[in-house]
Design a protein around this motif. Sequence first.
Motif, mmCIF file in Angstrom:
data_model
loop_
_atom_site.group_PDB
_atom_site.id
_atom_site.type_symbol
_atom_site.label_atom_id
_atom_site.label_comp_id
_atom_site.label_asym_id
_atom_site.label_seq_id
_atom_site.Cartn_x
_atom_site.Cartn_y
_atom_site.Cartn_z
ATOM 1 N N ALA A 194 0.834 -1.204 0.000
ATOM 2 C CA ALA A 194 0.000 0.000 0.000
ATOM 3 C C ALA A 194 0.866 1.250 0.000
ATOM 4 C CB ALA A 194 -0.931 0.002 1.206
ATOM 5 N N ILE A 195 0.301 2.314 -0.546
ATOM 6 C CA ILE A 195 0.892 3.655 -0.568
ATOM 7 C C ILE A 195 -0.042 4.567 0.199
ATOM 8 C CG2 ILE A 195 1.633 5.572 -2.050
ATOM 9 C CD1 ILE A 195 1.718 3.451 -4.375
ATOM 10 N N ALA A 196 0.500 5.465 1.012
ATOM 11 C CA ALA A 196 -0.324 6.457 1.715
ATOM 12 C C ALA A 196 0.212 7.846 1.423
ATOM 13 C CB ALA A 196 -0.335 6.199 3.213
ATOM 14 N N VAL A 197 -0.699 8.764 1.081
ATOM 15 C CA VAL A 197 -0.344 10.125 0.689
ATOM 16 C C VAL A 197 -1.041 11.102 1.627
ATOM 17 C CG1 VAL A 197 -0.216 11.774 -1.217
ATOM 18 C CG2 VAL A 197 -0.333 9.307 -1.712
ATOM 19 N N GLY A 198 -0.258 11.996 2.261
ATOM 20 C CA GLY A 198 -0.855 12.959 3.176
ATOM 21 C C GLY A 198 -0.004 14.195 3.319
ATOM 22 N N ASP A 199 -0.503 15.124 4.163
ATOM 23 C CA ASP A 199 0.227 16.383 4.325
ATOM 24 C C ASP A 199 0.336 16.834 5.766
ATOM 25 O OD1 ASP A 199 -1.888 19.167 4.372
ATOM 26 O OD2 ASP A 199 -2.631 17.122 4.339
ATOM 27 N N GLY A 200 -0.441 16.252 6.683
ATOM 28 C CA GLY A 200 -0.463 16.744 8.054
ATOM 29 C C GLY A 200 -0.124 15.678 9.077
ATOM 30 N N ALA A 201 0.014 16.107 10.324
ATOM 31 C CA ALA A 201 0.462 15.212 11.392
ATOM 32 C C ALA A 201 -0.458 14.022 11.581
ATOM 33 C CB ALA A 201 0.582 16.001 12.694
ATOM 34 N N ASN A 202 -1.766 14.190 11.358
ATOM 35 C CA ASN A 202 -2.667 13.061 11.574
ATOM 36 C C ASN A 202 -2.614 12.040 10.436
ATOM 37 O OD1 ASN A 202 -4.105 14.717 9.731
ATOM 38 N ND2 ASN A 202 -6.055 13.914 10.438
ATOM 39 N N ASP A 203 -1.765 12.278 9.443
ATOM 40 C CA ASP A 203 -1.536 11.286 8.384
ATOM 41 C C ASP A 203 -0.350 10.372 8.692
ATOM 42 O OD1 ASP A 203 -3.605 12.274 6.675
ATOM 43 O OD2 ASP A 203 -2.287 13.930 6.124
ATOM 44 N N LEU A 204 0.448 10.728 9.700
ATOM 45 C CA LEU A 204 1.693 9.994 9.936
ATOM 46 C C LEU A 204 1.462 8.547 10.330
ATOM 47 C CD1 LEU A 204 3.799 12.755 11.724
ATOM 48 C CD2 LEU A 204 4.279 11.714 9.490
ATOM 49 N N THR A 205 0.395 8.273 11.075
ATOM 50 C CA THR A 205 0.178 6.892 11.512
ATOM 51 C C THR A 205 -0.153 5.978 10.334
ATOM 52 O OG1 THR A 205 -2.067 7.551 12.113
ATOM 53 C CG2 THR A 205 -0.464 7.383 13.896
ATOM 54 N N MET A 206 -0.945 6.447 9.383
ATOM 55 C CA MET A 206 -1.221 5.593 8.222
ATOM 56 C C MET A 206 -0.001 5.509 7.312
ATOM 57 S SD MET A 206 -3.749 7.519 5.481
ATOM 58 C CE MET A 206 -3.337 9.076 4.686
ATOM 59 N N MET A 207 0.768 6.598 7.242
ATOM 60 C CA MET A 207 1.967 6.581 6.405
ATOM 61 C C MET A 207 3.007 5.612 6.957
ATOM 62 S SD MET A 207 2.056 10.688 5.608
ATOM 63 C CE MET A 207 3.596 10.716 4.695
ATOM 64 N N ASP A 208 3.032 5.469 8.279
ATOM 65 C CA ASP A 208 3.983 4.563 8.911
ATOM 66 C C ASP A 208 3.596 3.098 8.743
ATOM 67 O OD1 ASP A 208 6.343 4.179 10.638
ATOM 68 O OD2 ASP A 208 4.886 3.410 12.082
ATOM 69 N N ALA A 209 2.324 2.843 8.402
ATOM 70 C CA ALA A 209 1.824 1.469 8.344
ATOM 71 C C ALA A 209 2.002 0.816 6.978
ATOM 72 C CB ALA A 209 0.339 1.451 8.722
ATOM 73 N N VAL A 210 2.432 1.570 5.960
ATOM 74 C CA VAL A 210 2.400 1.077 4.579
ATOM 75 C C VAL A 210 3.801 0.945 3.995
ATOM 76 C CG1 VAL A 210 0.103 2.062 4.221
ATOM 77 C CG2 VAL A 210 2.131 3.413 3.621
ATOM 78 N N GLY A 211 3.843 0.458 2.772
ATOM 79 C CA GLY A 211 5.117 0.229 2.117
ATOM 80 C C GLY A 211 5.758 1.462 1.527
ATOM 81 N N LEU A 212 4.950 2.474 1.190
ATOM 82 C CA LEU A 212 5.490 3.700 0.617
ATOM 83 C C LEU A 212 4.702 4.881 1.154
ATOM 84 C CD1 LEU A 212 7.626 4.784 -1.424
ATOM 85 C CD2 LEU A 212 5.761 4.885 -3.098
ATOM 86 N N SER A 213 5.390 5.785 1.842
ATOM 87 C CA SER A 213 4.748 6.980 2.399
ATOM 88 C C SER A 213 5.117 8.182 1.544
ATOM 89 C CB SER A 213 5.187 7.194 3.843
ATOM 90 O OG SER A 213 6.597 7.273 3.947
ATOM 91 N N VAL A 214 4.099 9.014 1.254
ATOM 92 C CA VAL A 214 4.271 10.145 0.345
ATOM 93 C C VAL A 214 3.728 11.402 1.005
ATOM 94 C CG1 VAL A 214 3.748 11.083 -1.943
ATOM 95 C CG2 VAL A 214 3.999 8.599 -1.635
ATOM 96 N N ALA A 215 4.554 12.431 1.098
ATOM 97 C CA ALA A 215 4.138 13.742 1.590
ATOM 98 C C ALA A 215 3.870 14.643 0.394
ATOM 99 C CB ALA A 215 5.230 14.341 2.469
ATOM 100 N N TYR A 216 2.746 15.354 0.437
ATOM 101 C CA TYR A 216 2.414 16.274 -0.658
ATOM 102 C C TYR A 216 2.278 17.681 -0.103
ATOM 103 C CZ TYR A 216 0.089 18.584 -4.504
ATOM 104 O OH TYR A 216 -0.231 19.464 -5.509
ATOM 105 N N HIS A 217 3.234 18.565 -0.477
ATOM 106 C CA HIS A 217 3.231 19.957 -0.003
ATOM 107 C C HIS A 217 2.935 19.972 1.499
ATOM 108 C CE1 HIS A 217 2.957 22.075 -4.126
ATOM 109 N NE2 HIS A 217 3.181 20.795 -4.346
ATOM 110 N N ALA A 218 3.680 19.176 2.238
ATOM 111 C CA ALA A 218 3.324 18.810 3.602
ATOM 112 C C ALA A 218 3.985 19.691 4.652
ATOM 113 C CB ALA A 218 3.700 17.342 3.833
ATOM 114 N N LYS A 219 3.516 19.505 5.887
ATOM 115 C CA LYS A 219 4.118 20.150 7.037
ATOM 116 C C LYS A 219 5.519 19.561 7.267
ATOM 117 C CE LYS A 219 0.369 22.449 7.554
ATOM 118 N NZ LYS A 219 0.332 23.813 6.988
ATOM 119 N N PRO A 220 6.412 20.325 7.894
ATOM 120 C CA PRO A 220 7.796 19.863 8.057
ATOM 121 C C PRO A 220 7.927 18.490 8.714
ATOM 122 C CG PRO A 220 7.668 22.193 8.547
ATOM 123 C CD PRO A 220 6.252 21.735 8.349
#
Length: 243
Positions: A194-220
């Motif tokens: 799975a791939i997870a795409v997000g931009d904010g802190a509440n996306d980090l948990t799903m991004m950490d659970a998958v094979g590829l994490s993608v930040a889009y114009h995201a917070k530092p």
Amino acid sequence: MKPQSPAPEAREISPGLMVRGVQPPLDLRAFRLIAFDMDSTLINIECIDEIAGAAGRKAEVAAITEAAMRGEISDFKDSLRRRLALLAGVPEQALEQVWRERLRPNPGAAELVQACQRAGLKVLLVSGGFTFFAERVRRQLGLDFARSNQLEIQHGQLTGRVVPQSWGDIVDGAMKRQTVLDTCSLIGCEPAQAIAVGDGANDLTMMDAVGLSVAYHAKPAVRAQAMVSIESGGLDRLLDVLR
């Protein structure tokens, strides 16, 4: 495929496109699911801030949104309830106005979704935003699944609350992660596919659970942990990493 802790140094493979811990190009067909956050990721606005504009409270609500996105408010549910309370009494028509006048898919969203679907991936929208918008975005872009929060409306006005649904009441970071894992189970794939795409802190948990994490114009904080960070251009720049 996941970066180890501490995360490897990011490197720029083209202007505004950073990777860490992976060596492009990756095979898009090796993945089975792509999950997107909605507000400021798949679409161009934070819907709750725009709704608040109808109540003359945009600045107040947007300040809480920004703090939550940066991770300065650790309890997303609390931050959402605080913002929702400020929307009590906003007419339902304000939602339609935001949809019609303000909301647009982000650049490259349709192209990325279509490329993923051609490669056989299912597409999930999982959002701390609202079903009024999420279901319309799902239909507009032809997504496979969507989960978001249901605004309570009585007598044509927002009550400042959400309606409990079968899975719970509010999509926060933990629910985003669980939704991604449940969708993987539903379609018969491993989280590493799975791939997870997000931009904010509440996306980090799903991004950490998958094979590829993608930040889009995201917070530092999100850029610092993502395996791919799109810092300029559209969502379809992910296709420079996935072929």
